[in-house]
Design a protein around this motif. Structure first.
Motif, mmCIF file in Angstrom:
data_model
loop_
_atom_site.group_PDB
_atom_site.id
_atom_site.type_symbol
_atom_site.label_atom_id
_atom_site.label_comp_id
_atom_site.label_asym_id
_atom_site.label_seq_id
_atom_site.Cartn_x
_atom_site.Cartn_y
_atom_site.Cartn_z
ATOM 1 N N GLU A 171 1.049 -1.155 -0.097
ATOM 2 C CA GLU A 171 0.056 -0.055 0.175
ATOM 3 C C GLU A 171 0.828 1.129 0.065
ATOM 4 N N PHE A 172 0.155 2.243 -0.709
ATOM 5 C CA PHE A 172 0.792 3.615 -0.596
ATOM 6 C C PHE A 172 -0.198 4.637 -0.776
ATOM 7 N N LEU A 173 -0.302 5.422 0.224
ATOM 8 C CA LEU A 173 -1.501 6.607 -0.008
ATOM 9 C C LEU A 173 -0.842 7.860 -0.280
ATOM 10 N N LEU A 174 -1.847 8.530 -1.017
ATOM 11 C CA LEU A 174 -1.260 10.150 -1.430
ATOM 12 C C LEU A 174 -2.486 11.053 -0.936
ATOM 13 N N PHE A 175 -2.193 11.923 -0.075
ATOM 14 C CA PHE A 175 -2.932 12.651 0.689
ATOM 15 C C PHE A 175 -2.920 13.963 -0.362
ATOM 16 N N VAL A 176 -4.059 14.388 -0.791
ATOM 17 C CA VAL A 176 -4.062 15.468 -1.735
ATOM 18 C C VAL A 176 -4.356 16.797 -0.788
ATOM 19 N N LEU A 177 -3.572 17.660 -0.459
ATOM 20 C CA LEU A 177 -4.174 18.851 0.422
ATOM 21 C C LEU A 177 -4.565 19.899 -0.271
ATOM 22 N N GLY A 178 -5.570 20.237 0.261
ATOM 23 C CA GLY A 178 -6.247 21.654 -0.345
ATOM 24 C C GLY A 178 -6.929 21.653 -1.607
ATOM 25 N N ARG A 179 -7.280 20.280 -1.987
ATOM 26 C CA ARG A 179 -8.002 20.196 -3.313
ATOM 27 C C ARG A 179 -9.269 20.993 -3.405
ATOM 28 N N TYR A 180 -9.895 21.108 -2.139
ATOM 29 C CA TYR A 180 -11.544 21.583 -2.131
ATOM 30 C C TYR A 180 -11.156 23.167 -1.278
ATOM 31 N N THR A 181 -9.983 23.712 -1.212
ATOM 32 C CA THR A 181 -9.856 24.980 -0.490
ATOM 33 C C THR A 181 -10.122 26.153 -1.777
ATOM 34 N N ALA A 182 -10.375 27.333 -1.170
ATOM 35 C CA ALA A 182 -10.421 28.411 -2.061
ATOM 36 C C ALA A 182 -9.441 28.601 -2.599
ATOM 37 N N GLY A 183 -9.597 28.689 -4.200
ATOM 38 C CA GLY A 183 -8.323 28.905 -5.040
ATOM 39 C C GLY A 183 -7.358 27.798 -5.016
ATOM 40 N N GLN A 184 -7.850 26.545 -4.604
ATOM 41 C CA GLN A 184 -6.982 25.257 -4.702
ATOM 42 C C GLN A 184 -5.738 25.723 -4.219
ATOM 43 N N VAL A 185 -5.531 26.330 -2.985
ATOM 44 C CA VAL A 185 -4.197 26.786 -2.249
ATOM 45 C C VAL A 185 -4.148 25.868 -0.888
ATOM 46 N N SER A 186 -3.109 24.992 -0.856
ATOM 47 C CA SER A 186 -2.880 23.944 0.306
ATOM 48 C C SER A 186 -2.167 24.709 1.334
ATOM 49 N N HIS A 187 -2.235 24.320 2.522
ATOM 50 C CA HIS A 187 -1.602 24.861 3.729
ATOM 51 C C HIS A 187 -0.780 23.442 4.488
ATOM 52 N N PRO A 188 0.255 23.763 4.998
ATOM 53 C CA PRO A 188 0.489 22.521 5.971
ATOM 54 C C PRO A 188 -0.276 21.855 6.771
ATOM 55 N N GLY A 189 -1.397 22.680 7.460
ATOM 56 C CA GLY A 189 -2.346 22.160 8.306
ATOM 57 C C GLY A 189 -3.239 21.394 7.878
ATOM 58 N N ASP A 190 -3.626 21.226 6.203
ATOM 59 C CA ASP A 190 -4.443 20.346 5.773
ATOM 60 C C ASP A 190 -4.040 18.886 5.872
ATOM 61 N N LEU A 191 -2.823 18.712 6.377
ATOM 62 C CA LEU A 191 -2.404 17.415 6.590
ATOM 63 C C LEU A 191 -2.972 16.798 7.961
ATOM 64 N N ILE A 192 -3.521 17.670 8.894
ATOM 65 C CA ILE A 192 -3.771 17.212 10.230
ATOM 66 C C ILE A 192 -5.051 16.244 9.977
ATOM 67 N N PRO A 193 -6.119 16.553 9.548
ATOM 68 C CA PRO A 193 -7.101 15.727 9.535
ATOM 69 C C PRO A 193 -6.914 14.402 8.932
ATOM 70 N N PHE A 194 -6.162 14.053 8.029
ATOM 71 C CA PHE A 194 -5.472 12.821 7.420
ATOM 72 C C PHE A 194 -4.901 12.012 8.558
ATOM 73 N N LEU A 195 -3.789 12.764 9.156
ATOM 74 C CA LEU A 195 -3.434 11.864 10.117
ATOM 75 C C LEU A 195 -4.029 11.530 11.343
ATOM 76 N N GLY A 196 -4.980 12.393 11.544
ATOM 77 C CA GLY A 196 -5.991 12.184 12.653
ATOM 78 C C GLY A 196 -6.796 10.860 12.283
ATOM 79 N N GLU A 197 -6.977 10.510 11.027
ATOM 80 C CA GLU A 197 -7.867 9.360 10.727
ATOM 81 C C GLU A 197 -6.908 8.178 10.520
ATOM 82 N N LEU A 198 -5.569 8.166 10.108
ATOM 83 C CA LEU A 198 -4.807 7.066 9.901
ATOM 84 C C LEU A 198 -4.432 6.337 11.117
#
Length: 276
Positions: A171-198
């Protein structure tokens, strides 16, 4: 895996040099032809990339999953790089393809790796079709890279894994950060919800959009994840200047790994990390 083990696991850098939509009108060095892709793959491998995320185009430069065009590009990359970079085939739909067509191209090509968006390859009601396909390709040696756009995608992935639809190996996962944020701009904090579920020990990586791509990727490096960078998502260096090529974006991440004392994986090491 302990914190020390995570940060000492060699970093897998994947380069996504073109994507499905951008052209040389967006950047003159964006590679599209097999020859351009081969040159870029060689430069990125030298900079530290272990894998290339490959898109191919029609004559009019629009997206295609045509196996013949994939073979041409894959052959050019192998001629240029040998075994120095793993070739990952995308199955991205771009509104043009359905799951059976996406599966067919992977079955025909049997690539070293394939990127698979869970939303596309396992649509609601398509679980049994996906089960047969995913087990078949993993048994055949293709390394899947599962694309997840949100924490809810990750929850569904883990459920499908528990149900045996998704094999619990290679297995290998790719977390796409900020795909649905305004202007499709990512932030490092977008990683937190993923890691909370992993909740499982599964190798993961990130890709991000916009001027904070490097910051988001650097956070992943520090937290034991892996990274995908390249013109598909972002063309800016951390300075805000436009990168001259994809290899410059790869080199930036290699510099981060070296700064935190994390080794960078070769293609052979990447395959070993991702094969269970």
């Amino acid at each position: 895996m302990s914190e020390t083990e995570m940060t000492q696991t060699p970093l897998i850098i994947t380069v996504a040099p073109n994507g499905a939509r951008k052209t040389q009108a967006d950047h003159p060095a964006l590679p599209i032809s097999p020859e351009e892709l081969a040159r870029e793959a060689k430069a990125c491998a030298a900079a530290g990339a272990a894998m290339i995320h490959l898109h191919v185009r029609k004559e009019d430069k629009t997206h295609t999953l045509d196996p013949a065009r994939y073979r041409e590009a894959m052959s050019a990359i192998r001629d240029a790089c040998g075994d120095d970079i793993l070739i990952q085939v995308t199955t991205e739909a771009v509104g043009l393809y359905e799951a059976p067509e996406q599966m067919a191209v992977i079955r025909e090509l049997a690539p070293q790796s394939a990127s698979l968006a869970i939303r596309e390859i396992v649509p609601e009601g398509g679980e049994e079709q996906a089960r047969a396909f995913l087990h078949e390709i993993v048994d055949g040696g293709t390394l899947p890279h599962y694309i997840l756009y949100s924490a809810d995608d990750l929850k569904r992935y883990l459920l499908l894994r528990d149900q045996g639809v998704i094999p619990d190996r290679n297995e290998f996962l790719l977390f796409v950060l900020g795909r649905y944020t305004a202007g499709q701009v990512s932030h490092p904090g977008d990683l937190i919800p993923f890691l909370g579920e992993l909740t499982q020990d599964i190798p993961w990586s990130v890709c991000a959009f916009g001027p904070l791509e490097h910051a988001a990727a650097s956070a992943a490096v520090a937290l034991g994840g892996h990274v995908r960078v390249g013109f598909e998502n972002n063309m800016l260096l951390k300075s805000g200047e436009t990168a001259g090529n994809n290899a410059e974006l790869v080199q930036q991440i290699r510099d981060v790994a070296e700064a935190v004392g994390r080794p960078v994986a070769s293609a052979a090491e990447a395959r070993k990390i991702l094969t269970v």
